[in-house]
Design a protein around this motif. Structure first.
Motif, PDB file in Angstrom:
ATOM      1  N   ASN A 152     -19.656  14.078  75.057  1.00 55.50           N
ATOM      2  CA  ASN A 152     -20.624  13.654  76.093  1.00 55.50           C
ATOM      3  C   ASN A 152     -19.671  13.896  77.381  1.00 55.50           C
ATOM      4  O   ASN A 152     -19.509  12.687  78.050  1.00 55.50           O
ATOM      5  CB  ASN A 152     -20.971  12.116  75.803  1.00 55.50           C
ATOM      6  CG  ASN A 152     -21.911  11.472  76.691  1.00 55.50           C
ATOM      7  OD1 ASN A 152     -22.604  12.126  77.487  1.00 55.50           O
ATOM      8  ND2 ASN A 152     -22.309  10.378  76.478  1.00 55.50           N
ATOM      9  N   GLU A 153     -19.679  14.832  77.850  1.00 53.41           N
ATOM     10  CA  GLU A 153     -18.896  15.201  79.110  1.00 53.41           C
ATOM     11  C   GLU A 153     -19.769  16.099  79.904  1.00 53.41           C
ATOM     12  O   GLU A 153     -20.363  17.040  79.438  1.00 53.41           O
ATOM     13  CB  GLU A 153     -17.552  15.863  78.823  1.00 53.41           C
ATOM     14  CG  GLU A 153     -16.742  15.183  77.885  1.00 53.41           C
ATOM     15  CD  GLU A 153     -15.385  15.874  77.502  1.00 53.41           C
ATOM     16  OE1 GLU A 153     -15.177  17.065  77.883  1.00 53.41           O
ATOM     17  OE2 GLU A 153     -14.793  15.347  76.629  1.00 53.41           O
ATOM     18  N   THR A 171     -32.568   9.014  75.876  1.00 50.19           N
ATOM     19  CA  THR A 171     -31.532   8.304  76.588  1.00 50.19           C
ATOM     20  C   THR A 171     -30.163   7.891  75.625  1.00 50.19           C
ATOM     21  O   THR A 171     -30.497   7.952  74.395  1.00 50.19           O
ATOM     22  CB  THR A 171     -32.125   7.103  77.081  1.00 50.19           C
ATOM     23  OG1 THR A 171     -32.262   5.866  75.929  1.00 50.19           O
ATOM     24  CG2 THR A 171     -33.269   7.107  77.910  1.00 50.19           C
ATOM     25  N   GLU A 172     -29.012   7.756  76.213  1.00 49.05           N
ATOM     26  CA  GLU A 172     -27.993   7.230  75.643  1.00 49.05           C
ATOM     27  C   GLU A 172     -27.999   5.872  74.907  1.00 49.05           C
ATOM     28  O   GLU A 172     -27.721   5.705  73.602  1.00 49.05           O
ATOM     29  CB  GLU A 172     -26.716   7.308  76.528  1.00 49.05           C
ATOM     30  CG  GLU A 172     -26.411   8.425  77.124  1.00 49.05           C
ATOM     31  CD  GLU A 172     -25.100   8.345  77.712  1.00 49.05           C
ATOM     32  OE1 GLU A 172     -24.241   7.514  77.340  1.00 49.05           O
ATOM     33  OE2 GLU A 172     -24.517   9.135  78.323  1.00 49.05           O
ATOM     34  N   TYR A 179     -27.687   5.079  65.936  1.00 51.85           N
ATOM     35  CA  TYR A 179     -26.365   5.061  65.420  1.00 51.85           C
ATOM     36  C   TYR A 179     -25.701   3.822  65.154  1.00 51.85           C
ATOM     37  O   TYR A 179     -24.563   3.701  64.881  1.00 51.85           O
ATOM     38  CB  TYR A 179     -25.495   6.058  66.127  1.00 51.85           C
ATOM     39  CG  TYR A 179     -26.004   7.689  65.767  1.00 51.85           C
ATOM     40  CD1 TYR A 179     -25.917   8.013  64.400  1.00 51.85           C
ATOM     41  CD2 TYR A 179     -26.406   8.356  66.889  1.00 51.85           C
ATOM     42  CE1 TYR A 179     -26.379   9.462  64.393  1.00 51.85           C
ATOM     43  CE2 TYR A 179     -26.733   9.810  66.693  1.00 51.85           C
ATOM     44  CZ  TYR A 179     -26.858  10.372  65.482  1.00 51.85           C
ATOM     45  OH  TYR A 179     -27.302  11.346  65.364  1.00 51.85           O
ATOM     46  N   ASP A 180     -26.242   2.647  65.517  1.00 49.88           N
ATOM     47  CA  ASP A 180     -25.880   1.313  65.299  1.00 49.88           C
ATOM     48  C   ASP A 180     -24.262   1.303  66.256  1.00 49.88           C
ATOM     49  O   ASP A 180     -23.229   0.685  65.821  1.00 49.88           O
ATOM     50  CB  ASP A 180     -25.462   1.034  63.970  1.00 49.88           C
ATOM     51  CG  ASP A 180     -26.875   0.546  63.221  1.00 49.88           C
ATOM     52  OD1 ASP A 180     -27.712  -0.010  63.855  1.00 49.88           O
ATOM     53  OD2 ASP A 180     -26.844   1.011  62.041  1.00 49.88           O
ATOM     54  N   THR A 189     -20.471  11.549  71.893  1.00 46.46           N
ATOM     55  CA  THR A 189     -21.076  12.775  71.622  1.00 46.46           C
ATOM     56  C   THR A 189     -22.649  12.450  71.701  1.00 46.46           C
ATOM     57  O   THR A 189     -23.064  11.542  71.714  1.00 46.46           O
ATOM     58  CB  THR A 189     -20.819  13.348  70.383  1.00 46.46           C
ATOM     59  OG1 THR A 189     -21.275  12.571  69.317  1.00 46.46           O
ATOM     60  CG2 THR A 189     -19.520  13.565  70.088  1.00 46.46           C
ATOM     61  N   ARG A 190     -23.321  13.611  72.394  1.00 50.09           N
ATOM     62  CA  ARG A 190     -24.782  13.639  72.429  1.00 50.09           C
ATOM     63  C   ARG A 190     -25.320  14.650  71.313  1.00 50.09           C
ATOM     64  O   ARG A 190     -25.103  15.660  71.273  1.00 50.09           O
ATOM     65  CB  ARG A 190     -25.347  13.928  73.740  1.00 50.09           C
ATOM     66  CG  ARG A 190     -24.851  13.131  74.705  1.00 50.09           C
ATOM     67  CD  ARG A 190     -25.582  11.634  74.789  1.00 50.09           C
ATOM     68  NE  ARG A 190     -27.004  11.507  74.535  1.00 50.09           N
ATOM     69  CZ  ARG A 190     -28.061  11.712  75.093  1.00 50.09           C
ATOM     70  NH1 ARG A 190     -27.772  11.876  76.569  1.00 50.09           N
ATOM     71  NH2 ARG A 190     -29.373  11.417  74.782  1.00 50.09           N
ATOM     72  N   LEU A 191     -26.366  14.429  70.469  1.00 53.06           N
ATOM     73  CA  LEU A 191     -27.159  15.005  69.626  1.00 53.06           C
ATOM     74  C   LEU A 191     -27.995  15.874  70.554  1.00 53.06           C
ATOM     75  O   LEU A 191     -28.960  15.449  70.819  1.00 53.06           O
ATOM     76  CB  LEU A 191     -27.617  14.252  68.451  1.00 53.06           C
ATOM     77  CG  LEU A 191     -28.109  15.145  67.317  1.00 53.06           C
ATOM     78  CD1 LEU A 191     -27.106  16.134  66.842  1.00 53.06           C
ATOM     79  CD2 LEU A 191     -28.659  14.437  66.042  1.00 53.06           C
TER      80      LEU A 191
END
Length: 199
Positions: A152-153, A171-172, A179-180, A189-191
């Motif tokens: 997540n950069e 959204t984040e 993902y709790d 990270t972002r999927l």
């Protein structure tokens, strides 16, 4: 280093100890990735958890230009919100919409520092190859999506955005919820996903 073509100046090989020993040391500038490729990639392959491939220059001394690790995966629609599910399924014909879609996970991806930021756009060449590889009629399995758990950069997310990937969770905040992860905690990270039928 510039003016390099993965197709004309390199050969793609399964990555292993023998390849490492015949090539100059590789670094992409990310310690976590460098450590994985040097110490963990072979174990992942032995355990059938992921297969790493590399593009190596044909001229001597041989350089590893880029590395990437692939594994089987899937996108399960019950794990995403209705809005995100609608976005994902927009280009899938109604009779074929389901609860799970086959995907390939790009587990790790690194471009040699010597070739980063050059006019050759090695990272883009690499992504075009991966997309075409799984669209090819000789592909041994059905695969609708490419997925990646990207750092997540800004730099990393811009790379995947430029190559047509979009966040699975819009959204984040939504991604943390699924993902709790506490809302006040950082999302590392972002999927992201890419629809192989879209391009």
């Amino acid at each position: 280093m510039d003016g390099i073509s993965l197709y004309d100046d390199c050969v793609m090989l399964a990555y292993n100890k023998e390849v490492r020993e015949k090539c100059l040391p590789f670094t992409c500038g990310e310690d976590d990735l460098d450590d994985f490729f040097l110490h963990d990639a072979d174990l992942y392959a032995d355990e059938l958890l992921g297969k790493t491939y590399c593009w190596v220059t044909t001229e001597f001394p041989h350089r590893i230009v880029a590395l990437f690790t692939l594994a089987n995966d899937s996108i399960k629609t019950k794990l995403i919100s209705s809005n995100d599910k609608n976005r994902l399924q927009r280009n899938i014909v109604n009779p074929k919409r389901g609860r799970s879609y086959p995907a390939v996970l790009i587990g790790r991806l690194g471009v040699n520092r010597e070739y980063q930021g050059t006019p050759s756009h090695v990272g883009q060449q690499l992504m075009v190859f991966i997309k075409d590889w799984f669209r090819h009629e000789d592909n041994k399995t059905g695969c609708r999506f490419l997925v990646v758990d990207a750092y997540n950069e800004d730099k990393v997310l811009k790379y995947y955005d430029k190559n047509g990937f979009v966040p699975l969770y819009k959204t984040e905040e939504i991604e943390k919820q699924y993902y709790d992860i506490p809302q006040d905690a950082p999302l590392k990270t972002r999927l992201l996903y890419f629809d192989l039928k879209k391009d």
